[in-house]
Design a protein around this motif. Sequence first.
Motif, PDB file in Angstrom:
ATOM      1  N   PRO A 146       0.836  -1.209   0.000  1.00 55.15           N
ATOM      2  CA  PRO A 146       0.000   0.000   0.000  1.00 55.15           C
ATOM      3  C   PRO A 146       0.866   1.252   0.000  1.00 55.15           C
ATOM      4  N   GLN A 147       0.403   2.266  -0.717  1.00 49.55           N
ATOM      5  CA  GLN A 147       1.202   3.478  -0.902  1.00 49.55           C
ATOM      6  C   GLN A 147       0.488   4.709  -0.336  1.00 49.55           C
ATOM      7  N   TYR A 148       1.278   5.557   0.300  1.00 49.88           N
ATOM      8  CA  TYR A 148       0.790   6.844   0.778  1.00 49.88           C
ATOM      9  C   TYR A 148       1.111   7.871  -0.299  1.00 49.88           C
ATOM     10  N   VAL A 149       0.145   8.736  -0.609  1.00 53.16           N
ATOM     11  CA  VAL A 149       0.304   9.699  -1.699  1.00 53.16           C
ATOM     12  C   VAL A 149       0.366  11.113  -1.121  1.00 53.16           C
ATOM     13  N   TYR A 150       1.454  11.823  -1.439  1.00 56.41           N
ATOM     14  CA  TYR A 150       1.650  13.194  -0.950  1.00 56.41           C
ATOM     15  C   TYR A 150       1.107  14.243  -1.907  1.00 56.41           C
ATOM     16  N   GLY A 151       1.189  13.938  -3.197  1.00 57.99           N
ATOM     17  CA  GLY A 151       0.738  14.900  -4.183  1.00 57.99           C
ATOM     18  C   GLY A 151       1.141  14.473  -5.577  1.00 57.99           C
ATOM     19  N   VAL A 152       0.926  15.372  -6.533  1.00 56.44           N
ATOM     20  CA  VAL A 152       1.205  15.078  -7.942  1.00 56.44           C
ATOM     21  C   VAL A 152       2.014  16.224  -8.534  1.00 56.44           C
TER      22      VAL A 152
ATOM     23  N   VAL B 237       6.134   8.010  -8.942  1.00 51.92           N
ATOM     24  CA  VAL B 237       5.535   7.026  -9.841  1.00 51.92           C
ATOM     25  C   VAL B 237       4.963   7.807 -11.023  1.00 51.92           C
ATOM     26  N   PRO B 238       5.632   7.751 -12.188  1.00 48.98           N
ATOM     27  CA  PRO B 238       5.181   8.554 -13.336  1.00 48.98           C
ATOM     28  C   PRO B 238       4.142   7.822 -14.179  1.00 48.98           C
ATOM     29  N   GLN B 239       3.323   8.609 -14.846  1.00 50.64           N
ATOM     30  CA  GLN B 239       2.374   8.091 -15.821  1.00 50.64           C
ATOM     31  C   GLN B 239       2.141   9.193 -16.845  1.00 50.64           C
ATOM     32  N   ASP B 240       2.618   8.959 -18.063  1.00 51.94           N
ATOM     33  CA  ASP B 240       2.529   9.980 -19.109  1.00 51.94           C
ATOM     34  C   ASP B 240       3.221  11.263 -18.636  1.00 51.94           C
ATOM     35  N   ASP B 241       2.490  12.394 -18.568  1.00 55.09           N
ATOM     36  CA  ASP B 241       3.119  13.679 -18.259  1.00 55.09           C
ATOM     37  C   ASP B 241       3.134  14.022 -16.781  1.00 55.09           C
TER      38      ASP B 241
ATOM     39  N   LEU C  95       3.824  11.491  -6.005  1.00 53.58           N
ATOM     40  CA  LEU C  95       4.876  11.460  -4.985  1.00 53.58           C
ATOM     41  C   LEU C  95       4.379  10.527  -3.888  1.00 53.58           C
ATOM     42  N   ILE C  96       5.084   9.399  -3.663  1.00 50.81           N
ATOM     43  CA  ILE C  96       4.568   8.359  -2.775  1.00 50.81           C
ATOM     44  C   ILE C  96       5.663   7.792  -1.878  1.00 50.81           C
ATOM     45  N   SER C  97       5.231   7.088  -0.840  1.00 57.37           N
ATOM     46  CA  SER C  97       6.103   6.228  -0.044  1.00 57.37           C
ATOM     47  C   SER C  97       5.249   5.095   0.495  1.00 57.37           C
ATOM     48  N   ASP C  98       5.901   4.037   0.988  1.00 61.25           N
ATOM     49  CA  ASP C  98       5.147   2.911   1.539  1.00 61.25           C
ATOM     50  C   ASP C  98       4.283   3.386   2.704  1.00 61.25           C
ATOM     51  N   LEU C  99       3.040   2.938   2.721  1.00 63.99           N
ATOM     52  CA  LEU C  99       2.122   3.290   3.796  1.00 63.99           C
ATOM     53  C   LEU C  99       2.526   2.572   5.083  1.00 63.99           C
ATOM     54  N   PRO C 100       2.655   3.286   6.194  1.00 61.27           N
ATOM     55  CA  PRO C 100       2.953   2.618   7.467  1.00 61.27           C
ATOM     56  C   PRO C 100       1.907   1.553   7.775  1.00 61.27           C
ATOM     57  N   GLN C 101       2.376   0.421   8.273  1.00 61.60           N
ATOM     58  CA  GLN C 101       1.489  -0.701   8.550  1.00 61.60           C
ATOM     59  C   GLN C 101       1.347  -0.926  10.054  1.00 61.60           C
ATOM     60  N   GLY C 102       0.217  -1.483  10.438  1.00 61.59           N
ATOM     61  CA  GLY C 102       0.012  -1.885  11.825  1.00 61.59           C
ATOM     62  C   GLY C 102      -0.372  -0.769  12.767  1.00 61.59           C
ATOM     63  N   ARG C 103      -0.704   0.407  12.232  1.00 60.67           N
ATOM     64  CA  ARG C 103      -1.120   1.509  13.098  1.00 60.67           C
ATOM     65  C   ARG C 103      -1.942   2.499  12.288  1.00 60.67           C
ATOM     66  N   ALA C 104      -2.712   3.286  13.007  1.00 63.42           N
ATOM     67  CA  ALA C 104      -3.494   4.332  12.355  1.00 63.42           C
ATOM     68  C   ALA C 104      -2.634   5.568  12.145  1.00 63.42           C
TER      69      ALA C 104
ATOM     70  N   GLN D 252       3.812  17.273   5.564  1.00 62.23           N
ATOM     71  CA  GLN D 252       4.092  18.661   5.211  1.00 62.23           C
ATOM     72  C   GLN D 252       5.537  18.845   4.759  1.00 62.23           C
ATOM     73  N   ASN D 253       6.470  18.172   5.430  1.00 64.18           N
ATOM     74  CA  ASN D 253       7.889  18.332   5.107  1.00 64.18           C
ATOM     75  C   ASN D 253       8.209  17.830   3.701  1.00 64.18           C
ATOM     76  N   VAL D 254       7.561  16.745   3.284  1.00 67.51           N
ATOM     77  CA  VAL D 254       7.783  16.238   1.930  1.00 67.51           C
ATOM     78  C   VAL D 254       7.326  17.272   0.902  1.00 67.51           C
ATOM     79  N   LEU D 255       6.134  17.801   1.085  1.00 66.02           N
ATOM     80  CA  LEU D 255       5.622  18.798   0.150  1.00 66.02           C
ATOM     81  C   LEU D 255       6.470  20.069   0.154  1.00 66.02           C
TER      82      LEU D 255
END
Length: 256
Positions: free
Chosen positions: A12-18, A40-44, A48-57, A68-71
Amino acid sequence: MTAPQAEQQTAPQYVYGVTRADARLPEDLTGLDDKPVRFVPQDDVAALISDLPQGRALGARADLMAHQNVLQALVDAGTAILPFRFGAAMADADAVRAELLAKNAERLNSVLDTIDGRIAVRVKGTYVEDTVLHEVLTQDPQIAELAARLREVPEDAEDAVYYDRVRLGELIVGALRERRVDDADRLMSALAPLAEAVAAHDPVRDEDVVDASFLVSADERDRFEKAVEGLTGEHGERIRIRLIGPLPPYDFVPEG
């Protein structure tokens, strides 16, 4: 800076933006739980992603700050970024490509066009309370007369002027409200023409004069900053003015 990556991911992937597919990713950028951030590119376009943390909310302060820091890292690098609100996640990288990017490529490119080559900044103006209260008490004749009269009332007669004190408070609140509207109009009139788009925020506190985000062309950045400096010089004794940013342009991308 590293080139965009196109790794296959089944987690599963966490998405920060495009952003644009040809954007560059700051080296060693990490996100939630210090997971490496990648494109993760697609066409144009690219997500911006990273693995979704598992086992916690999600929802801890550290999660919010990491998001926020990634953006902010992309903004600081001068990269056009369509920021997602905190909490966006998808099944895997293939889902990001197919369901997010491929299905919405035209719309995502259109939104990126509106923010590319521009910066988002926020301006906050807050009253210096003692100064503005002194203005109200001395410059409004009705308030000044009532305040002076109440100062002369002996302590043992306070109960007799209770409603006068209530009235004085109401008059002060009303006068401050009128000043706030006038001062906000004055500040916004000086800054709004220098921006391509403006998003005003409702004041949170009584002392808040203005709180607004501005989308400014990169070519106009110096001019905008000098305008803020000019307002600070003109009004600084009674209004504290802060310029914050550049920031991720949350206020200038459509919801959904």
